[in-house]
Write a protein that holds these residues in place. Sequence first.
Motif, PDB file in Angstrom:
ATOM      1  N   TRP A  45       2.412 -15.608  -0.137  1.00 53.81           N
ATOM      2  CA  TRP A  45       1.674 -14.877   0.905  1.00 53.81           C
ATOM      3  C   TRP A  45       0.622 -13.963   0.280  1.00 53.81           C
ATOM      4  O   TRP A  45       0.276 -12.924   0.826  1.00 53.81           O
ATOM      5  CB  TRP A  45       2.646 -14.076   1.771  1.00 53.81           C
ATOM      6  CG  TRP A  45       3.636 -14.983   2.444  1.00 53.81           C
ATOM      7  CD1 TRP A  45       4.921 -15.192   2.072  1.00 53.81           C
ATOM      8  CD2 TRP A  45       3.390 -15.850   3.558  1.00 53.81           C
ATOM      9  NE1 TRP A  45       5.499 -16.131   2.890  1.00 53.81           N
ATOM     10  CE2 TRP A  45       4.588 -16.550   3.806  1.00 53.81           C
ATOM     11  CE3 TRP A  45       2.277 -16.099   4.346  1.00 53.81           C
ATOM     12  CZ2 TRP A  45       4.704 -17.480   4.835  1.00 53.81           C
ATOM     13  CZ3 TRP A  45       2.395 -17.030   5.378  1.00 53.81           C
ATOM     14  CH2 TRP A  45       3.601 -17.708   5.604  1.00 53.81           C
ATOM     15  N   TRP A  46       0.061 -14.340  -0.855  1.00 51.78           N
ATOM     16  CA  TRP A  46      -0.922 -13.539  -1.575  1.00 51.78           C
ATOM     17  C   TRP A  46      -2.120 -13.158  -0.721  1.00 51.78           C
ATOM     18  O   TRP A  46      -2.687 -12.090  -0.871  1.00 51.78           O
ATOM     19  CB  TRP A  46      -1.417 -14.273  -2.828  1.00 51.78           C
ATOM     20  CG  TRP A  46      -2.076 -15.573  -2.517  1.00 51.78           C
ATOM     21  CD1 TRP A  46      -1.484 -16.795  -2.458  1.00 51.78           C
ATOM     22  CD2 TRP A  46      -3.452 -15.778  -2.180  1.00 51.78           C
ATOM     23  NE1 TRP A  46      -2.393 -17.758  -2.113  1.00 51.78           N
ATOM     24  CE2 TRP A  46      -3.616 -17.164  -1.933  1.00 51.78           C
ATOM     25  CE3 TRP A  46      -4.557 -14.948  -2.067  1.00 51.78           C
ATOM     26  CZ2 TRP A  46      -4.829 -17.712  -1.577  1.00 51.78           C
ATOM     27  CZ3 TRP A  46      -5.773 -15.501  -1.713  1.00 51.78           C
ATOM     28  CH2 TRP A  46      -5.901 -16.870  -1.475  1.00 51.78           C
ATOM     29  N   PHE A  47      -2.479 -14.024   0.219  1.00 52.20           N
ATOM     30  CA  PHE A  47      -3.668 -13.781   1.036  1.00 52.20           C
ATOM     31  C   PHE A  47      -3.475 -12.644   2.037  1.00 52.20           C
ATOM     32  O   PHE A  47      -4.435 -12.213   2.681  1.00 52.20           O
ATOM     33  CB  PHE A  47      -4.096 -15.060   1.763  1.00 52.20           C
ATOM     34  CG  PHE A  47      -3.017 -15.642   2.647  1.00 52.20           C
ATOM     35  CD1 PHE A  47      -2.928 -15.263   3.976  1.00 52.20           C
ATOM     36  CD2 PHE A  47      -2.114 -16.548   2.139  1.00 52.20           C
ATOM     37  CE1 PHE A  47      -1.938 -15.798   4.794  1.00 52.20           C
ATOM     38  CE2 PHE A  47      -1.131 -17.086   2.938  1.00 52.20           C
ATOM     39  CZ  PHE A  47      -1.027 -16.704   4.277  1.00 52.20           C
ATOM     40  N   GLN A  48      -2.227 -12.129   2.146  1.00 57.77           N
ATOM     41  CA  GLN A  48      -1.968 -10.994   3.029  1.00 57.77           C
ATOM     42  C   GLN A  48      -1.730  -9.703   2.239  1.00 57.77           C
ATOM     43  O   GLN A  48      -1.466  -8.667   2.823  1.00 57.77           O
ATOM     44  CB  GLN A  48      -0.739 -11.264   3.904  1.00 57.77           C
ATOM     45  CG  GLN A  48      -0.951 -12.383   4.904  1.00 57.77           C
ATOM     46  CD  GLN A  48       0.293 -12.627   5.734  1.00 57.77           C
ATOM     47  OE1 GLN A  48       1.411 -12.369   5.295  1.00 57.77           O
ATOM     48  NE2 GLN A  48       0.092 -13.132   6.937  1.00 57.77           N
ATOM     49  N   ASN A  49      -1.860  -9.775   0.933  1.00 58.99           N
ATOM     50  CA  ASN A  49      -1.588  -8.627   0.072  1.00 58.99           C
ATOM     51  C   ASN A  49      -2.859  -7.797  -0.120  1.00 58.99           C
ATOM     52  O   ASN A  49      -3.768  -8.187  -0.847  1.00 58.99           O
ATOM     53  CB  ASN A  49      -1.057  -9.115  -1.279  1.00 58.99           C
ATOM     54  CG  ASN A  49      -0.607  -7.997  -2.172  1.00 58.99           C
ATOM     55  OD1 ASN A  49      -0.944  -6.843  -1.964  1.00 58.99           O
ATOM     56  ND2 ASN A  49       0.162  -8.352  -3.183  1.00 58.99           N
ATOM     57  N   PHE A  50      -2.895  -6.628   0.507  1.00 60.20           N
ATOM     58  CA  PHE A  50      -4.082  -5.778   0.454  1.00 60.20           C
ATOM     59  C   PHE A  50      -4.373  -5.265  -0.952  1.00 60.20           C
ATOM     60  O   PHE A  50      -5.510  -4.919  -1.264  1.00 60.20           O
ATOM     61  CB  PHE A  50      -3.942  -4.599   1.425  1.00 60.20           C
ATOM     62  CG  PHE A  50      -4.186  -4.984   2.861  1.00 60.20           C
ATOM     63  CD1 PHE A  50      -5.433  -4.834   3.419  1.00 60.20           C
ATOM     64  CD2 PHE A  50      -3.167  -5.518   3.626  1.00 60.20           C
ATOM     65  CE1 PHE A  50      -5.675  -5.194   4.739  1.00 60.20           C
ATOM     66  CE2 PHE A  50      -3.391  -5.879   4.938  1.00 60.20           C
ATOM     67  CZ  PHE A  50      -4.640  -5.723   5.502  1.00 60.20           C
ATOM     68  N   ASN A  54     -10.503  -6.088  -2.779  1.00 57.39           N
ATOM     69  CA  ASN A  54     -11.304  -4.867  -2.855  1.00 57.39           C
ATOM     70  C   ASN A  54     -11.705  -4.349  -1.483  1.00 57.39           C
ATOM     71  O   ASN A  54     -11.786  -3.147  -1.271  1.00 57.39           O
ATOM     72  CB  ASN A  54     -12.589  -5.116  -3.663  1.00 57.39           C
ATOM     73  CG  ASN A  54     -12.290  -5.386  -5.116  1.00 57.39           C
ATOM     74  OD1 ASN A  54     -11.331  -4.877  -5.665  1.00 57.39           O
ATOM     75  ND2 ASN A  54     -13.125  -6.207  -5.730  1.00 57.39           N
ATOM     76  N   ASP A  55     -11.976  -5.247  -0.570  1.00 57.15           N
ATOM     77  CA  ASP A  55     -12.500  -4.878   0.741  1.00 57.15           C
ATOM     78  C   ASP A  55     -11.433  -5.129   1.811  1.00 57.15           C
ATOM     79  O   ASP A  55     -11.275  -6.250   2.291  1.00 57.15           O
ATOM     80  CB  ASP A  55     -13.763  -5.677   1.027  1.00 57.15           C
ATOM     81  CG  ASP A  55     -14.484  -5.237   2.287  1.00 57.15           C
ATOM     82  OD1 ASP A  55     -13.935  -4.409   3.034  1.00 57.15           O
ATOM     83  OD2 ASP A  55     -15.604  -5.721   2.514  1.00 57.15           O
ATOM     84  N   SER A  56     -10.712  -4.073   2.187  1.00 56.68           N
ATOM     85  CA  SER A  56      -9.611  -4.242   3.153  1.00 56.68           C
ATOM     86  C   SER A  56     -10.139  -4.601   4.544  1.00 56.68           C
ATOM     87  O   SER A  56      -9.471  -5.329   5.283  1.00 56.68           O
ATOM     88  CB  SER A  56      -8.739  -2.991   3.203  1.00 56.68           C
ATOM     89  OG  SER A  56      -9.493  -1.867   3.585  1.00 56.68           O
ATOM     90  N   ARG A  57     -11.325  -4.126   4.898  1.00 57.68           N
ATOM     91  CA  ARG A  57     -11.889  -4.482   6.208  1.00 57.68           C
ATOM     92  C   ARG A  57     -12.166  -5.979   6.290  1.00 57.68           C
ATOM     93  O   ARG A  57     -11.893  -6.612   7.311  1.00 57.68           O
ATOM     94  CB  ARG A  57     -13.186  -3.720   6.464  1.00 57.68           C
ATOM     95  CG  ARG A  57     -12.982  -2.279   6.798  1.00 57.68           C
ATOM     96  CD  ARG A  57     -14.300  -1.625   7.138  1.00 57.68           C
ATOM     97  NE  ARG A  57     -14.128  -0.196   7.305  1.00 57.68           N
ATOM     98  CZ  ARG A  57     -15.090   0.634   7.562  1.00 57.68           C
ATOM     99  NH1 ARG A  57     -16.331   0.188   7.670  1.00 57.68           N
ATOM    100  NH2 ARG A  57     -14.855   1.918   7.708  1.00 57.68           N
ATOM    101  N   ALA A  58     -12.721  -6.525   5.236  1.00 53.47           N
ATOM    102  CA  ALA A  58     -13.000  -7.962   5.211  1.00 53.47           C
ATOM    103  C   ALA A  58     -11.700  -8.759   5.280  1.00 53.47           C
ATOM    104  O   ALA A  58     -11.637  -9.796   5.946  1.00 53.47           O
ATOM    105  CB  ALA A  58     -13.793  -8.337   3.964  1.00 53.47           C
ATOM    106  N   LEU A  59     -10.662  -8.266   4.612  1.00 54.81           N
ATOM    107  CA  LEU A  59      -9.369  -8.959   4.649  1.00 54.81           C
ATOM    108  C   LEU A  59      -8.784  -8.915   6.058  1.00 54.81           C
ATOM    109  O   LEU A  59      -8.271  -9.926   6.543  1.00 54.81           O
ATOM    110  CB  LEU A  59      -8.392  -8.357   3.642  1.00 54.81           C
ATOM    111  CG  LEU A  59      -7.007  -8.989   3.609  1.00 54.81           C
ATOM    112  CD1 LEU A  59      -7.085 -10.482   3.328  1.00 54.81           C
ATOM    113  CD2 LEU A  59      -6.135  -8.296   2.571  1.00 54.81           C
ATOM    114  N   VAL A  60      -8.874  -7.769   6.718  1.00 57.76           N
ATOM    115  CA  VAL A  60      -8.369  -7.664   8.093  1.00 57.76           C
ATOM    116  C   VAL A  60      -9.110  -8.650   8.998  1.00 57.76           C
ATOM    117  O   VAL A  60      -8.498  -9.342   9.807  1.00 57.76           O
ATOM    118  CB  VAL A  60      -8.512  -6.216   8.621  1.00 57.76           C
ATOM    119  CG1 VAL A  60      -8.284  -6.152  10.118  1.00 57.76           C
ATOM    120  CG2 VAL A  60      -7.547  -5.289   7.899  1.00 57.76           C
TER     121      VAL A  60
END
Length: 70
Positions: A45-50, A54-60
């Motif tokens: 589940w690496w793609f959900q690890n903040f 670097n950019d948490s907004r982009a990840l959200v």
Amino acid sequence: MRKLNLALYNFDAELRLLLFDVIEKIEISLRTKLIYHLSHEIDPWWFQNFELFNDSRALVKTLSNLEIEI
């Protein structure tokens, strides 16, 4: 001259299709290897690890888009 231009255009179009076909296969292969590596070395589940981004907004936003697609 006109036939030469048409032949060049057709050659260019066919070459472009062949190259993009090969590039697409390379891209898919690289993405698959990267995801395989990250899933085995870090976490499935690496793609959900903040912490990994670097950019948490982009990840959200990305996770939201994934949720919508699923």
